[in-house]
Design an enzyme around this catalytic site. Sequence first.
Site, PDB file in Angstrom:
ATOM      1  N   THR B  26     -13.300  16.466  95.250  1.00 51.60           N
ATOM      2  CA  THR B  26     -14.179  17.208  94.616  1.00 51.60           C
ATOM      3  C   THR B  26     -13.827  17.074  93.129  1.00 51.60           C
ATOM      4  OG1 THR B  26     -14.208  18.580  96.407  1.00 51.60           O
ATOM      5  CG2 THR B  26     -14.962  19.515  94.189  1.00 51.60           C
ATOM      6  N   LYS B 115      -1.863  22.788  91.113  1.00 50.77           N
ATOM      7  CA  LYS B 115      -0.944  23.793  91.006  1.00 50.77           C
ATOM      8  C   LYS B 115       0.358  23.823  91.712  1.00 50.77           C
ATOM      9  CE  LYS B 115      -3.991  26.080  93.914  1.00 50.77           C
ATOM     10  NZ  LYS B 115      -5.121  24.985  93.526  1.00 50.77           N
ATOM     11  N   GLY B 144      -8.822  27.505  86.846  1.00 51.12           N
ATOM     12  CA  GLY B 144     -10.003  26.483  86.923  1.00 51.12           C
ATOM     13  C   GLY B 144     -10.301  26.088  85.349  1.00 51.12           C
ATOM     14  N   ILE B 146     -10.933  28.126  82.871  1.00 51.32           N
ATOM     15  CA  ILE B 146     -10.599  29.016  81.715  1.00 51.32           C
ATOM     16  C   ILE B 146      -9.609  28.461  81.031  1.00 51.32           C
ATOM     17  CG2 ILE B 146      -9.802  31.293  81.300  1.00 51.32           C
ATOM     18  CD1 ILE B 146     -10.634  32.062  84.091  1.00 51.32           C
ATOM     19  N   GLY B 197     -19.363  28.102 101.327  1.00 56.49           N
ATOM     20  CA  GLY B 197     -18.511  27.234 100.661  1.00 56.49           C
ATOM     21  C   GLY B 197     -17.554  27.778  99.696  1.00 56.49           C
ATOM     22  N   ASP B 211      -1.669  30.757  96.887  1.00 54.66           N
ATOM     23  CA  ASP B 211      -2.563  30.145  95.729  1.00 54.66           C
ATOM     24  C   ASP B 211      -2.242  30.825  94.330  1.00 54.66           C
ATOM     25  OD1 ASP B 211      -4.558  28.083  94.679  1.00 54.66           O
ATOM     26  OD2 ASP B 211      -5.186  29.946  94.269  1.00 54.66           O
ATOM     27  N   LYS B 215      -0.087  29.994  90.989  1.00 58.18           N
ATOM     28  CA  LYS B 215      -0.674  30.050  89.504  1.00 58.18           C
ATOM     29  C   LYS B 215       0.225  31.267  88.720  1.00 58.18           C
ATOM     30  CE  LYS B 215      -5.165  28.786  91.032  1.00 58.18           C
ATOM     31  NZ  LYS B 215      -6.245  29.153  91.771  1.00 58.18           N
TER      32      LYS B 215
END
Lengths: 421, 421
Positions: B26, B115, B144, B146, B197, B211, B215
Site C-alpha cells: 500500500t 514505526k 501518517g 501529518i 477497510g 501501534d 508512535k
Amino acid sequence: MTPVENSDESEDNEQMVNVAVLGYGTVGSGVVEVINTNHDSINKKTGDEINIKYVLDLRDFPGDPVEKILVHDFNTIVNDPEVDIVVETMGGVHPAYDFTKQALLAGKSVCTSNKELVASHGTELMQIAEDKQINYLFEASCGGGIPIIRPLNSSLTADEIDQITGILNGTTNYILTKMTRDGSEFEDALVEAQNNGYAERNPEADIEGHDACRKIAILSSLAYGHHVNFEDIHTEGITKITATDIKYAQEIGAAIKLLGTSCKTENGFYAMVTPGMIDPTSPLYSVNGVFNAIFVHGNVLGDAMFYGSGAGKLPTASAVVADVVDAARHLHRNIMQNWSSHSLELKDISEMENRFFVRVKGTVAGKIDEITEIFGRVEPISLPSVPGEFAFITKSMKEADFAAKAEKLADDMLGRIRVFF
Amino acid sequence: MTPVENSDESEDNEQMVNVAVLGYGTVGSGVVEVINTNHDSINKKTGDEINIKYVLDLRDFPGDPVEKILVHDFNTIVNDPEVDIVVETMGGVHPAYDFTKQALLAGKSVCTSNKELVASHGTELMQIAEDKQINYLFEASCGGGIPIIRPLNSSLTADEIDQITGILNGTTNYILTKMTRDGSEFEDALVEAQNNGYAERNPEADIEGHDACRKIAILSSLAYGHHVNFEDIHTEGITKITATDIKYAQEIGAAIKLLGTSCKTENGFYAMVTPGMIDPTSPLYSVNGVFNAIFVHGNVLGDAMFYGSGAGKLPTASAVVADVVDAARHLHRNIMQNWSSHSLELKDISEMENRFFVRVKGTVAGKIDEITEIFGRVEPISLPSVPGEFAFITKSMKEADFAAKAEKLADDMLGRIRVFF
C-alpha cells in the site's frame, strides 16, 4: 577538511554564534527571555552556543539585564563581523527594511516576526539571502508560535497545495468567540478585548483584516511557489458582523470566523480575507479565543491543520528563536524556500464561486416568492427572537452573479456572509 | 569549488537522484504514485530530479508500470552505487532492519514509514546515518501524513517540551467515533471498521494500543531528546470500552479517545497509552474518524496541535516522499535529530497522578456513603437509561492509591477510565 567535515550540522566543536536583536519591545524582549530561559536545550539543539551580543533600541532600560549590551546605533551591529544573526522584531516597514537589507548585504542572516516587511519586501530580501548563502527566515510572521512556514518549506514538499485557509488573527478570533459566547455586539466585544490586552487601542489593522491579509499573502506565496502581492487580495474585516448574524449562525450549527483563504482552481488562483461561516466538519470550527490555526489541503496529503497560539510575547518569540536555531545550523548555507520572485496573478474574485448567507427584511410569507425568483429555491431560516426578517443560504454561484442578484434586493438585504460548507 | 558552492541546497545544475523502493504494498505503491503524480513540483522543490530506479518486491506485477524496474534481490539495490536513497515501506522488523542497515552502511539514505523498526532499532540506525553523514528519516512513522517529526526536530527547537499527547491510531479513533455517533458496542463498531477497510482482519496491534505505543515512544524520544523504549510504556487498548461508557462521557460533555501521552513532571517522565476522557477545552476533542492529531505543550510556545490523516496510502506516501525530498536536499549531510542513544528512564506509572471516571454497581442512595469513605466527596452521575449503577469522577490521585481504593470496591467496580481534564 573535506566539505562533509566542514558542514555546520556535523560540527562537533561548539562555536559561539552571536546574535543582535533589533527592537526591545514585546517580541524582542521575549526573544531575549526565551534564549536565556532555555539556554542549555537551545544550545544542544543548535550544536553551538547562541550568544546575544547586542540589543538595539532607541530607548534606555536602566536596571534591565540587557542594559550592558544595549546599543542605539545600528552601525555598531552591521559593522561588527562577529554578529552572525540579526533578529528583527521592530515591526513596520521603515527602518526595518533598511536595517534588514544592510544586515543581509553584510552577510548576516536575519530572523523576523515582521509580516508587513515580509509581505512587502520579502522577495527581494530572500533573493539577497540566497545570493549571499545566508538566510532570511520569518516563521513568526504568520500564526505566531505555530510552526507553519518551515512545514510549508520542508514538510509538505510532496504535495501540490490547492487550498490554504487560516484563522490568522488572534484579536478578531477573540472578538468573534466573545460575541458567540456572550451574545454581545461587535463594539462591546472590541472594548472588552482592548481592556484585556487582546486588541490594540488602534485596532484597525486587525479588525479590518489587514493583518490577516499580509499573512495569507505570505502563506500563499510559499504554498504556490510564487509571490502573491498582498495588495491584490480582496479584504473584508469583521466590523459589520452583528450579534444577530451570530444567532443565525448558531441556529444553523455554524461558526463565524475571520478567514484568510486562497485556493487553486481550474480557472486560476483566488485569495481573500473575509468573515465566513464554517460548520463542524471543518477542523477550524473549534478554534476559539486567541488561538490561530492554518488548514492546508494537498493533492496527496488531503487535509492537515496546524494549531496554536497566534500571538503573544513568548509563543511568537518561540518561533523567532526556532528560526535563530535554524539560521545557526545553516550559517553559510541558504535553506531552500519555495517562493519565487515571479508574481502569481490572482483572478478577480468576481469569477470565484461561493455560497452566501443572506438576511432580508420582511416575513417569509411576504417575501419568499421574490427571493425564489431571484435566487432559486432556498430554505428560509427564521428566528423567533429576531422578528421582521429572515435569512437563507444561496446555492454556489459566482461572486459577480451574487452581487447582481443582491442588487435586486436593494435595501431589503440586511447583510450577507460567505458560507464555506 | 568552495564549500559554499558545493552545498546541495545551492546547486543550480539539476542532478539525478536515484531512489529504490523496498516493498510494493500500500505505502510503497503510494510512494511511486506520488512521485509520478507530482513529478514536476517535487523536482522543483528538491532542486534535483528524483528518479525511481528500482522497486523491490518478492511478487511480480505483470502489466504494472513498475514491472520494468522490479527486482527481487536486495543486493541489486545495495550494490548499485547510483542508488542514493532507499525507501523502506516493507513494515515489520525483519528483514526491514537488515536491509536498512545494509543500505545505510553502503552510504544510502533511508526514508521509512516503519514505526516498529524505528521504535525498536531507530537509535542504532540513526547513529549509522550520522556516522556516514547521510540520513535515516521517518516522518511517516507517526501520524501518517501529518508533519510532526520534522517540526519536532526543526521547528520546536526553542522550547522545552513538557507534554506530548496524540490520537495516533486511525482504526481506534474510527471505532470510538462510530460508537459515539451510533451508540454501538465495541465489537459491532470493529466489524464495521473491518468491513470498511479501516481495521485489519487481525486488529490486535491497533485495538490493544501496540501501534500507538510505538508512535508515542518515537515522538517522546524526539520531544525529550533521549531514547524511550516502547516496551517500558504502560499500554491499554480500547477493547473494554462499552457503549455505556460512552453514554456517560456524553452526559458529562466528554469524549473518549485512545491517547498516547507522555509528560515531564517534577518527579520525572511518564508515558502511557490509554483510553482517556477529554473535554472540549482540549483541541483533541474534535478529532474524529480516521483523523489523527498530536498535541504538544512547550514551556514557551504553550499549546500547539498538528492534525491530519493518520493513515491511508497517499497521506502516508506524502510524508515518505517529503522525506525523500529532504534526503535529496541533504545527500551527504546529516540532518540533526534530537534523539540521543542515551535511554530515558520512565517512572513507573504507579506514582503518576490522574483522575478516574469510575462506574459502580448499585444505587446512589445505597452506595454513596461507602464511595465517600473510600474516595472522599464525589459527584454521582446517574443515567436513567442505565439502571442499577452509577458513576463518579475521582479527584487527582496517584495511580497506586487509586488501585488500592478500587480494590476495596472489588466486583462492584464496573469499569474505570482515566480523565484528562
